[in-house]
Scaffold this active site. Structure first.
Site, mmCIF file in Angstrom:
data_model
loop_
_atom_site.group_PDB
_atom_site.id
_atom_site.type_symbol
_atom_site.label_atom_id
_atom_site.label_comp_id
_atom_site.label_asym_id
_atom_site.label_seq_id
_atom_site.Cartn_x
_atom_site.Cartn_y
_atom_site.Cartn_z
ATOM 1 N N HIS A 184 27.428 146.575 36.974
ATOM 2 C CA HIS A 184 28.358 145.786 37.795
ATOM 3 C C HIS A 184 29.197 146.750 38.636
ATOM 4 O O HIS A 184 30.128 147.383 38.155
ATOM 5 C CB HIS A 184 29.260 144.946 36.894
ATOM 6 C CG HIS A 184 29.909 143.781 37.607
ATOM 7 N ND1 HIS A 184 30.071 143.732 38.980
ATOM 8 C CD2 HIS A 184 30.439 142.620 37.129
ATOM 9 C CE1 HIS A 184 30.670 142.595 39.313
ATOM 10 N NE2 HIS A 184 30.894 141.902 38.209
ATOM 11 N N HIS A 187 32.963 143.198 43.058
ATOM 12 C CA HIS A 187 34.046 142.246 42.764
ATOM 13 C C HIS A 187 35.361 142.866 42.315
ATOM 14 O O HIS A 187 36.106 142.288 41.530
ATOM 15 C CB HIS A 187 33.571 141.233 41.719
ATOM 16 C CG HIS A 187 32.437 140.390 42.202
ATOM 17 N ND1 HIS A 187 31.743 139.535 41.384
ATOM 18 C CD2 HIS A 187 31.853 140.297 43.431
ATOM 19 C CE1 HIS A 187 30.780 138.934 42.080
ATOM 20 N NE2 HIS A 187 30.838 139.387 43.331
ATOM 21 N N TYR A 189 35.963 145.379 40.395
ATOM 22 C CA TYR A 189 36.009 145.983 39.059
ATOM 23 C C TYR A 189 35.900 147.506 39.175
ATOM 24 O O TYR A 189 35.945 148.056 40.276
ATOM 25 C CB TYR A 189 34.930 145.372 38.174
ATOM 26 C CG TYR A 189 35.173 143.894 37.900
ATOM 27 C CD1 TYR A 189 36.364 143.471 37.286
ATOM 28 C CD2 TYR A 189 34.258 142.927 38.287
ATOM 29 C CE1 TYR A 189 36.615 142.122 37.056
ATOM 30 C CE2 TYR A 189 34.499 141.572 38.056
ATOM 31 C CZ TYR A 189 35.685 141.184 37.450
ATOM 32 O OH TYR A 189 35.939 139.848 37.228
#
Length: 367
Positions: A184, A187, A189
């Site tokens: 990931h 977004h 993060y």
């Protein structure tokens, strides 16, 4: 990449080492149903994923690589033996149902709360205040939205620890029976916090130039690849848009640099989360062309997709598959419904985060 104008959402595709029967992927979706304490995947989660095994590939909900990677209550981890055993029951059941599933490896960075870290502030690229909220457990046991505190900047020791956490989580994902992992990097993060000059204000070798800002994300990619193989590793990015308090509408150049570096590593796929799902601008074809030139491998598109949008971008060769999010919440048999041209169930947003079977495993499938 395919440029066959007859390519459809329902034709097979290969992402690295994983062969998919269709191009309808289930996007990672935070649902906050893991069992506390220990953030252990459970039988309810197993039922949820098995119901959606008709997807070409399921990408699991964000799965934290360590306790430091946690930012929301009751989200699952992928670092303890108990978590590995819980995920193994899920992957075995998905495979028995004919599906394929990848683990999304997640470190939220500053999108967190001190209550998850023994009173210590969350970590990020820089120790700067920002505006965002996350979900912790309230006194009534239900999710409570609270402001994120000012994070602490990762030290050199913390950076090395984080790389090792991703490597260890990859080993755990293999043991848990996943078909692949997705890092990931989107977004707002942790990896995105390092990539963006909006959130990365460091003056050492991890800040400043785009090469420096990409240093930690690429070190993590290399560690994950080293723990498995490049054809079992994908990554999600969202270089343009506003996510989790990180507004970077000018992030396209950073994203293209990062994509070129990822292409050198021959990853299984690049998963592009587009900004319009969160109220940002729709990507134009000029950026899509540049991204395809930067990353010639398989590209998965996600964000406010309809079948019409998917068909156009597949035919143009800009993407090779589509990940659907909220549609998969309400439609466990989404791929089958789309192929049959059937109507879709509407999701209930009040049951998205936390709770039990309601709004999770009780949506009807086609007869």
């Amino acid at each position: 990449m395919t440029e066959d104008v007859t390519t459809s959402l329902f034709s097979p595709v290969t992402l690295g080492a994983v062969e998919l029967p269709n191009r309808v992927l289930m996007a990672p979706l935070t649902r906050m149903r893991a069992t506390p304490p220990g953030d252990v995947p459970n039988d309810l989660m197993r039922d949820y994923y098995v119901q959606r095994a008709g997807a070409g590939l399921i990408v699991s909900e964000g799965t934290q690589v360590s306790t430091w990677g946690k930012g929301y209550m009751d989200t699952p981890g992928i670092y303890s033996p108990e978590q590995v055993a819980g995920w193994r029951r899920i992957t075995d059941a998905v495979h028995e149902a004919g599906g394929r599933i990848a683990a999304q490896l997640w470190h939220v960075g500053r999108v967190s709360h001190e209550s998850f870290h023994g009173g210590e502030a969350p970590v990020s690229a820089s120790g700067e205040p920002y505006r965002n909220r996350t979900s912790i457990r309230g006194e009534d046991g239900l999710p409570q939205r609270v402001s994120c505190p000012t994070p602490q900047a990762l030290t050199a020791e913390g950076i090395a620890r984080t790389v090792e956490e991703f490597r260890h989580a990859t080993v755990a994902a293999r043991e848990a029976g996943f078909d692949a992992v997705e890092i990931h990097g989107a977004h707002g993060y942790l990896l995105h916090q390092f990539l963006s000059p909006v959130s990365n204000l460091r003056d050492d070798e991890y800040g400043g130039s785009v090469e420096n800002r990409a240093r930690l994300p690429l070190a993590i990619v290399d560690a994950v690849v080293g723990a498995w193989s490049a054809d079992r590793v994908g990554i999600r990015i969202s270089p343009i848009g506003s996510f989790n308090g990180l507004e970077d509408l000018a992030g396209g150049d950073t994203g293209l640099y990062f994509a070129r570096e990822l292409a050198k590593r021959d990853l299984a796929f690049l998963h592009l989360s587009e900004p319009d799902w969160a109220g940002g601008p729709a990507l134009d074809d000029a950026f899509r062309t540049s991204l395809r030139e930067a990353f010639p491998g398989p590209i998965v598109g996600a964000g406010a997709y309809t079948t019409e949008k998917a068909d156009r971008l597949l035919a143009a060769g800009f993407i090779d598959a589509v990940a659907f999010g909220r549609s998969y919440i309400a439609n466990p048999d989404l791929a089958e419904r789309l192929e049959a041209g059937e109507s879709l169930n509407d999701p209930n947003p009040t049951t998205f985060y936390g709770g039990g079977a309601e709004g999770y495993t009780d949506y009807p499938a086609l007869a």
